[in-house]
Design a protein around this motif. Structure first.
Motif, PDB file in Angstrom:
ATOM      1  N   SER A   7       0.102   3.694   7.729  1.00 59.92           N
ATOM      2  CA  SER A   7       0.929   3.635   8.926  1.00 59.92           C
ATOM      3  C   SER A   7       0.094   3.688  10.204  1.00 59.92           C
ATOM      4  CB  SER A   7       1.943   4.783   8.914  1.00 59.92           C
ATOM      5  OG  SER A   7       1.266   6.005   8.847  1.00 59.92           O
ATOM      6  N   HIS A  58       2.177   7.858  -7.756  1.00 62.32           N
ATOM      7  CA  HIS A  58       2.862   7.079  -6.717  1.00 62.32           C
ATOM      8  C   HIS A  58       4.367   7.375  -6.635  1.00 62.32           C
ATOM      9  CE1 HIS A  58      -0.546   4.543  -5.669  1.00 62.32           C
ATOM     10  NE2 HIS A  58      -0.808   4.420  -6.952  1.00 62.32           N
ATOM     11  N   ASN A  83       6.308   9.823  -3.666  1.00 63.72           N
ATOM     12  CA  ASN A  83       7.150   9.106  -2.724  1.00 63.72           C
ATOM     13  C   ASN A  83       8.612   9.514  -2.824  1.00 63.72           C
ATOM     14  OD1 ASN A  83       5.836   6.927  -0.961  1.00 63.72           O
ATOM     15  ND2 ASN A  83       4.732   6.785  -2.892  1.00 63.72           N
ATOM     16  N   ARG A  88      -7.607   7.172   7.195  1.00 66.22           N
ATOM     17  CA  ARG A  88      -6.282   6.922   7.767  1.00 66.22           C
ATOM     18  C   ARG A  88      -5.291   6.526   6.686  1.00 66.22           C
ATOM     19  NH1 ARG A  88      -6.692   3.643  13.374  1.00 66.22           N
ATOM     20  NH2 ARG A  88      -8.286   4.923  14.379  1.00 66.22           N
ATOM     21  N   ARG A  98      -8.789   6.481  -0.701  1.00 63.72           N
ATOM     22  CA  ARG A  98      -8.208   6.705  -2.014  1.00 63.72           C
ATOM     23  C   ARG A  98      -7.561   5.418  -2.539  1.00 63.72           C
ATOM     24  NH1 ARG A  98      -3.298  10.701  -3.352  1.00 63.72           N
ATOM     25  NH2 ARG A  98      -3.423  10.597  -5.625  1.00 63.72           N
ATOM     26  N   LEU A 137       0.852  -1.192   0.000  1.00 62.03           N
ATOM     27  CA  LEU A 137       0.000   0.000   0.000  1.00 62.03           C
ATOM     28  C   LEU A 137       0.886   1.240   0.000  1.00 62.03           C
ATOM     29  CD1 LEU A 137      -2.507  -1.094   2.803  1.00 62.03           C
ATOM     30  CD2 LEU A 137      -2.802  -1.346   0.348  1.00 62.03           C
ATOM     31  N   ASP A 138       0.559   2.199  -0.889  1.00 64.87           N
ATOM     32  CA  ASP A 138       1.324   3.441  -0.930  1.00 64.87           C
ATOM     33  C   ASP A 138       1.204   4.148   0.421  1.00 64.87           C
ATOM     34  OD1 ASP A 138       2.278   6.047  -1.340  1.00 64.87           O
ATOM     35  OD2 ASP A 138       1.793   5.946  -3.471  1.00 64.87           O
ATOM     36  N   PRO A 139       2.355   4.359   1.111  1.00 62.16           N
ATOM     37  CA  PRO A 139       2.286   4.911   2.469  1.00 62.16           C
ATOM     38  C   PRO A 139       1.695   6.313   2.533  1.00 62.16           C
ATOM     39  CG  PRO A 139       4.548   4.860   1.657  1.00 62.16           C
ATOM     40  CD  PRO A 139       3.723   4.089   0.671  1.00 62.16           C
ATOM     41  N   LEU A 140       1.649   7.025   1.406  1.00 62.36           N
ATOM     42  CA  LEU A 140       1.158   8.404   1.440  1.00 62.36           C
ATOM     43  C   LEU A 140      -0.344   8.495   1.224  1.00 62.36           C
ATOM     44  CD1 LEU A 140       3.932  10.167  -0.692  1.00 62.36           C
ATOM     45  CD2 LEU A 140       3.801   9.923   1.783  1.00 62.36           C
ATOM     46  N   TRP A 141      -0.975   7.418   0.777  1.00 59.44           N
ATOM     47  CA  TRP A 141      -2.393   7.478   0.426  1.00 59.44           C
ATOM     48  C   TRP A 141      -3.267   7.068   1.588  1.00 59.44           C
ATOM     49  CZ3 TRP A 141      -4.112   6.233  -5.201  1.00 59.44           C
ATOM     50  CH2 TRP A 141      -3.288   6.915  -6.106  1.00 59.44           C
ATOM     51  N   PHE A 172       3.993  -1.537  -3.966  1.00 58.74           N
ATOM     52  CA  PHE A 172       2.740  -0.817  -4.180  1.00 58.74           C
ATOM     53  C   PHE A 172       2.661  -0.203  -5.569  1.00 58.74           C
ATOM     54  CE2 PHE A 172       5.420   2.361  -1.987  1.00 58.74           C
ATOM     55  CZ  PHE A 172       5.333   3.423  -2.864  1.00 58.74           C
TER      56      PHE A 172
END
Lengths: 539, 281, 321
Positions: free
Chosen positions: A429, B198, B202, A426, A389, A381-385, B180
């Motif tokens: 993380s 993405h 990042n 959320r 989303r 999972l993209d940590p920023l999303w 990801f």
């Protein structure tokens, strides 16, 4: 010095079994103001074994570190810890240091990282030999080689000269066990000594530990998340949760009739101990026409044939499991199935659509029917999303429905996998491992695919969380008629949820059949070895 | 068994990071950088004295209430000269970072994302930029373009291109091999959408940190070029030039130390912010 | 080490040669972008006292009357054979001028790298093993060093040790003390960057499982550092030091200016001032040659030092560094 001499000339070890070798009372460990071990008592007699069982965050590894006084900075241990009559926590560091290695040996979790990568194994082994006071310098090398032979390393000389990256995980763990027992400690602390190893190797390493314990009379404190292993290898058990002992006692008692709720739940959630737990749920759905057909597929990378003439077919609405140890080709097989790799030869069809020879663009239409859930939800999972989303992304990419319909679908799917409304904004993380994997499953399901390819979806998770995820997957299958391809190294888990199984080894399918055929009457030697390696809890 | 019941049995999510806390030194650093940027935007607000024409009766006055940083050999207020020199000392460093970021970033992005021949070609080009020691390269470029502060900024920026290209390339490679990103391709994303949604976000964190670090380094490089006389000539008052000309008056040491301390404190603050950005990743 | 070493070394050496040639071209291109025609302008400056005949000879020697590409080709051909051309200012072979100043810069560079290593290892060891608050406080030293412009360090050292303590006379640039402080000026800057890498590596290695396992085997902090942490932390410093050669050569311009030393740096400064392009071109190209060769050497040696690195993938080293 002959091995027999050193074997008998052990350290101050109380001969009577009256006073336990290790006695811990009210052990507490805190980081800052946060207590992770909250008053644990335990007792281990000379030559006996005790297993600390718990899931992540239970404090089991912290107890091991506290006993060795190797807590990271900021960690503070209090309470009473007595080893052979000496209070350990009060000793000054320079006195305690003499006990490390000499009196308390340590076997780490991940053998791949437990040796210095830029020094030879021999150089590091000599450090262990230095701890034997009566061993003169010229004799150290011989003692190391002798120990290597003792722990079952075939070519001690070669191992001595090797660097860690030149040996396999199983060999490294033998080296580490050898280094730990070489100074003949009274107590051996083994922190998940086999969790990084394949199942057949796991059994051999556990056998070696049992053997050394009996042969050398070393007490063993075994730390593990695996109730089945603990029950098989330890005299007594201590079940931990959130830093508190839930239950303790002789293995037979705790295992056969757990008295605490948590121990009962743990027992119920271990697949090896409950092969038929989900049988009813699993068999709710009806098998249809073949949804996936893989015929004689081969894939090589250079000289390595990762997948060699593999065929299987999966009826709609059922689960097919690919089982194998590392290097068996199971991961390559599912990458071929998802179109991430192209096979050298053979045929792959998903829902009647041929996969081979498609461009990225035309694979897109196939992938609407087939989605992949990765092994590790911490990286997939993209940590920023944010959750919403993440789950919405495939709908946006495939331009499905109006924006409002997409919102609706996302919410529906999140509910279906058991994620509450409060989690949608959320980031990964801020989620637990199980929650992350649910997000990953929701993301795969939101497109309403027919097929889910699951790459060890629970191997990064605790066993109780695994049970929840497995139950969710089976329920979704029953409700939506999903077809699963389930990859796992865990035979017990496969037995619980799969309908058909392919056992793989070195790129080839060794044996294929229904769950009942494979588990009740295996035809191949390798399948039998795998099944025999399974810890089953009975000692 | 309902599903909500299932979730409650799971271990609670790890607590989200404790309330966003910025260490006091970082706060001070931000204040310093903000002040310096304000000096460069509106020097007149901070110093009412004339930085170019001095008062002949007030030569070599040591620091005092009237002249915080003292006065120089022409009776000019040193504080006014430092404040008015900020624009070319600091803003030119921003120009340098911008050049390095845009050009180098583009190189690194293309290199990392396309790989293959594009990568090989750009890699050799970046190797060449790295091979010429960056300060020498800056000197050569500024002497080719002419001795002006803006040219010094361009030269500094060009010499930073290679660093940005390398960092962005490795960040893109790292992000591209992330699970990801592959997952997003499987979920129907095109390469472009994956790159912009993405990979870039990042990669941007470490690039931001590098940009801030390079901002500090550029201030130093531009000051060094000015020190050697490769920036705007007097009466401009770039910090490096002030230090250089202050050397001629050993009896008025404040002419060296005032601009020196301002330079050091500025760069120290910028570096502190950069380290903080690296840690909070 | 693997059988792939020779092909790796050859490929890497081939790249190095290519990069050197391209660096020469790049410098040439930048210099000939110069607005106007400073070369003939310099030549015709009556101060230089060239006769028309001499000017014509120089112009034809450099082919200044021919197209830029032809000039580039000829300059490159001469460079490959080691001919660095003739100074416009002094009419002497550039190679001779460089030869005269190289020893002084070599001494400066060598001494500064040595001092930098001493300082960096001292800081890194101090960070790990000095008691609070000294150890943790040392952590901010590299950052402080990196915030002070090199010329200021030089000025400060001169102020204290020359004007203040009278340890050396600032004018006597070649005295041992003057050389020491010049090297220190450069070394402080380099040491900060080496120390940052070293501290980060030591921190990372100390967190590795093997460090904990080694302590469980009874090793104390000192032995752990010397036997286990030092080697994997210090190996990448080889690569960092090679890159620092560029910083030293660039920083020499400033340092030599501050301390009034003659050397490659002062040669750069004077050739910029007098627009003596052949000298500038030669010194910059030479710096590139040194940088590329030193880094080539580091790349070739590294796989021999670090058993983890195989040369099958040359990029692997980057991951370690």
């Amino acid at each position: 010095m002959a091995p027999q001499d050193r074997l008998t000339s052990t350290l101050e070890r109380p001969e009577s079994t009256v006073a336990p070798l290790l006695q811990v009372e009210g052990l507490r460990v805190a980081y800052g103001g946060h207590e992770v071990v909250r008053g644990v008592d335990l007792e281990l007699g000379a030559g006996r074994s005790l297993a600390l069982i718990g899931e992540s965050g239970s404090g089991k590894s912290t107890i091991a570190k506290a006993l060795l006084r190797l807590l990271p900075t900021g960690g503070k241990a209090s309470g009473r810890v007595e080893l052979a009559g000496r209070a350990l926590l009060e000793l000054p560091e320079r006195h305690f240091r003499r006990l490390r290695g000499r009196t308390i040996g340590f076997v780490p979790q991940d053998p791949g990282n437990a040796l210095n990568p830029v020094r030879t194994i021999g150089a590091q082994a000599l450090e262990a030999a230095e701890l034997v006071d009566e061993l003169a310098k010229p004799d150290r090398r011989a003692a190391v080689l002798e120990t290597f032979a003792q722990v079952g390393l075939a070519d001690p000389e070669r191992v001595f000269l090797s660097y860690p990256h030149q040996l396999s995980g199983g060999m490294l763990q033998r080296v580490l066990i050898g280094l730990a027992v070489l100074p003949r400690p009274a107590l051996l602390v083994a922190d998940e000594p086999t969790s990084a190893l394949d199942v057949t190797i796991q059994k051999r390493i556990l056998d070696l530990l049992s053997e050394l314990r009996e042969g050398l009379g070393i007490s063993l404190l075994l730390i593990t998340h695996d109730l089945a292993i603990a029950a098989e290898r330890a005299d007594s058990l201590l079940v931990l949760k959130d830093g508190v002992a839930q239950e303790t006692g002789p293995t037979a008692e705790v295992f056969a009739a757990p008295s605490s709720d948590y121990a009962r739940r743990l027992h119920a959630d271990v697949p090896a101990l409950n092969p038929d737990r989900y049988a009813q749920l699993r068999d709710l759905g009806r098998a249809g026409a073949p949804k996936i057909e893989v015929v004689a597929v081969t894939k090589s990378f250079g000289s390595l044939t990762a997948v060699d003439d593999v065929s299987f077919s999966v009826p709609a609405g059922t689960t097919h499991a690919l089982v194998g140890e590392s290097g068996s080709g199971k991961t390559t097989a599912i990458r071929l199935l998802s179109g991430l790799e192209q096979p050298d030869s053979g045929r792959i069809a998903v829902a009647g659509e041929e996969l081979r020879g498609r461009s990225h663009a035309s694979l897109r239409s196939v992938r609407r029917h087939l989605q992949l859930v990765y092994q590790n939800p911490f990286t997939s999972l993209d940590p920023l999303w944010k959750v919403e989303r993440l789950v919405r992304e495939p709908l946006d990419r495939y331009r499905i429905g109006s924006p409002r319909e997409r919102d609706e679908l996302v919410r529906e799917t999140l509910t279906a996998v058991g994620l509450g409304e409060h989690l949608v904004s959320r980031r990964p993380s801020a989620l637990s491992g199980g929650q992350r994997q649910r997000v990953a499953i929701a993301r795969a399901l939101v497109l309403r695919p027919d097929v889910l390819v699951l790459d060890e979806p629970t191997s990064a998770l605790d066993v109780t969380v695994q049970a929840d995820i497995v139950e969710t997957l089976l329920r979704l299958q029953a409700e939506q008629g999903l077809t699963y391809v389930f990859v796992s190294h865990d035979l017990s888990l496969v037995r619980q949820l799969a309908h058909t199984v392919s056992v793989m080894r070195r790129g080839r399918v060794v044996e294929q059949g229904t769950v009942a055929q494979i588990f009740d009457s295996p035809q191949e030697e390798y399948t039998r070895t795998l099944l025999d390696s399974l810890p089953v809890g009975a000692s | 068994m309902t599903l909500t019941a299932v979730t409650t049995t799971e271990a609670p999510a790890p607590p989200t990071r404790p309330v966003w806390r910025v260490p006091p030194t970082v706060v001070v650093s931000f204040v310093v950088v903000a002040l310096v940027l304000a000096w460069s935007i509106a020097p007149g607000v901070f110093s009412h004295q004339n930085p170019v024409d001095g008062i002949p009766s007030e030569l070599f006055r040591p620091p005092s209430g009237a002249h915080w940083f003292g006065t120089d050999h022409l009776g000019r207020d040193e504080f006014a000269r430092v404040v008015h020199g900020t624009a070319s000392s600091v803003s030119s460093a921003l120009v340098a970072v911008l050049i390095g970021l845009v050009v180098g970033g583009l190189f690194g992005l293309l290199s990392g994302f396309f790989g293959g021949l594009v990568d090989t070609t750009l890699a050799r080009f970046v190797d060449v930029l790295l091979a010429i020691p960056s300060f020498l390269m800056a000197v050569v470029i500024v002497s080719a373009l002419g001795f002006q502060t803006i040219n010094a900024a361009v030269a500094t920026g060009v010499s930073a291109v290679a660093v940005f290209a390398r960092v962005l390339r490795s960040e893109v490679l790292k992000a591209r091999s992330a699970v990801f990103v592959e997952a997003s391709l499987l979920l129907g994303g095109s390469r472009a959408s994956v790159l912009f949604r993405h990979v870039l976000p990042n990669a941007s964190r470490s690039v931001l940190q590098l940009a801030v670090l390079q901002f500090g380094l550029s201030i130093l490089t531009i000051a060094s070029l000015a020190f050697l006389g490769y920036g705007d000539p007097p009466p401009a008052s770039d910090w490096g030039l002030l230090i250089s000309s202050g050397r001629e008056y050993p009896l008025a040491p404040w002419l060296v130390w005032a601009p020196a301390v301002v330079t050091i404190v500025t760069v120290l603050s910028v570096n502190r912010i950069s380290r903080w950005l690296r840690k909070t990743d | 080490m693997s059988r792939g070493y020779l092909p790796f070394a050859l490929r890497r050496a081939g790249q190095a040669v290519l990069v050197i040639l391209l660096a020469y071209v790049a410098t040439f291109v930048v210099i000939s972008v110069l607005p106007g025609d400073p070369v003939t302008a310099t030549l015709r400056n009556p101060q230089n006292g060239f006769t028309e005949e001499q000017i014509a000879r120089i112009v034809s020697y450099y082919g200044l009357d021919r197209p830029v590409l032809v000039q580039l080709w000829e300059a490159l051909s001469r460079f490959v054979t080691g001919d660095l051309g003739v100074s416009l200012r002094s009419n002497r072979p550039v190679a001779d001028m460089i030869g005269e100043v190289v020893p002084s810069t070599l001494v400066l560079a060598g001494a500064s790298l040595g001092l930098a290593l001493l300082l960096a290892f001292g800081i890194a060891f101090g960070v790990r093993y000095l008691p609070r608050p000294f150890g943790p406080a040392l952590r901010s030293v590299p950052s402080l060093f990196l915030s002070v412009p090199g010329f200021l360090v030089g000025l400060l050292l001169i102020q204290i040790f020359s004007f203040g303590l009278g340890l050396f006379r600032a004018i006597d640039a070649d005295s041992p003390w003057a050389t020491f402080f010049a090297a220190l000026t450069l070394g402080v800057w380099v040491s900060a960057q080496v120390a940052e890498v070293l501290i980060a590596n030591l921190d990372r290695e100390a967190e590795q499982d093997y460090a904990g396992v080694a302590r469980a085997r009874g090793l104390g902090q000192a032995r752990l550092l010397l036997r286990h942490l030092l080697k994997p932390s210090a190996l990448p410093v080889v690569t960092v030091l090679a890159v620092m050669i560029g910083e030293v050569l660039g920083g020499a311009v400033i340092t030599e200016a501050v301390f009034g030393r003659t050397g490659l740096g002062s040669l750069v400064e004077s050739s910029v001032a007098s627009q003596d392009l052949p000298v500038l071109q030669a010194v910059v190209s030479l710096a590139a040659v040194v940088f590329v060769l030193v880094n080539l050497l580091a790349d070739l040696v590294y796989p021999l030092l670090d058993p983890r690195v195989t040369v099958v993938r040359p990029e692997a080293r980057v991951a370690v560094a």
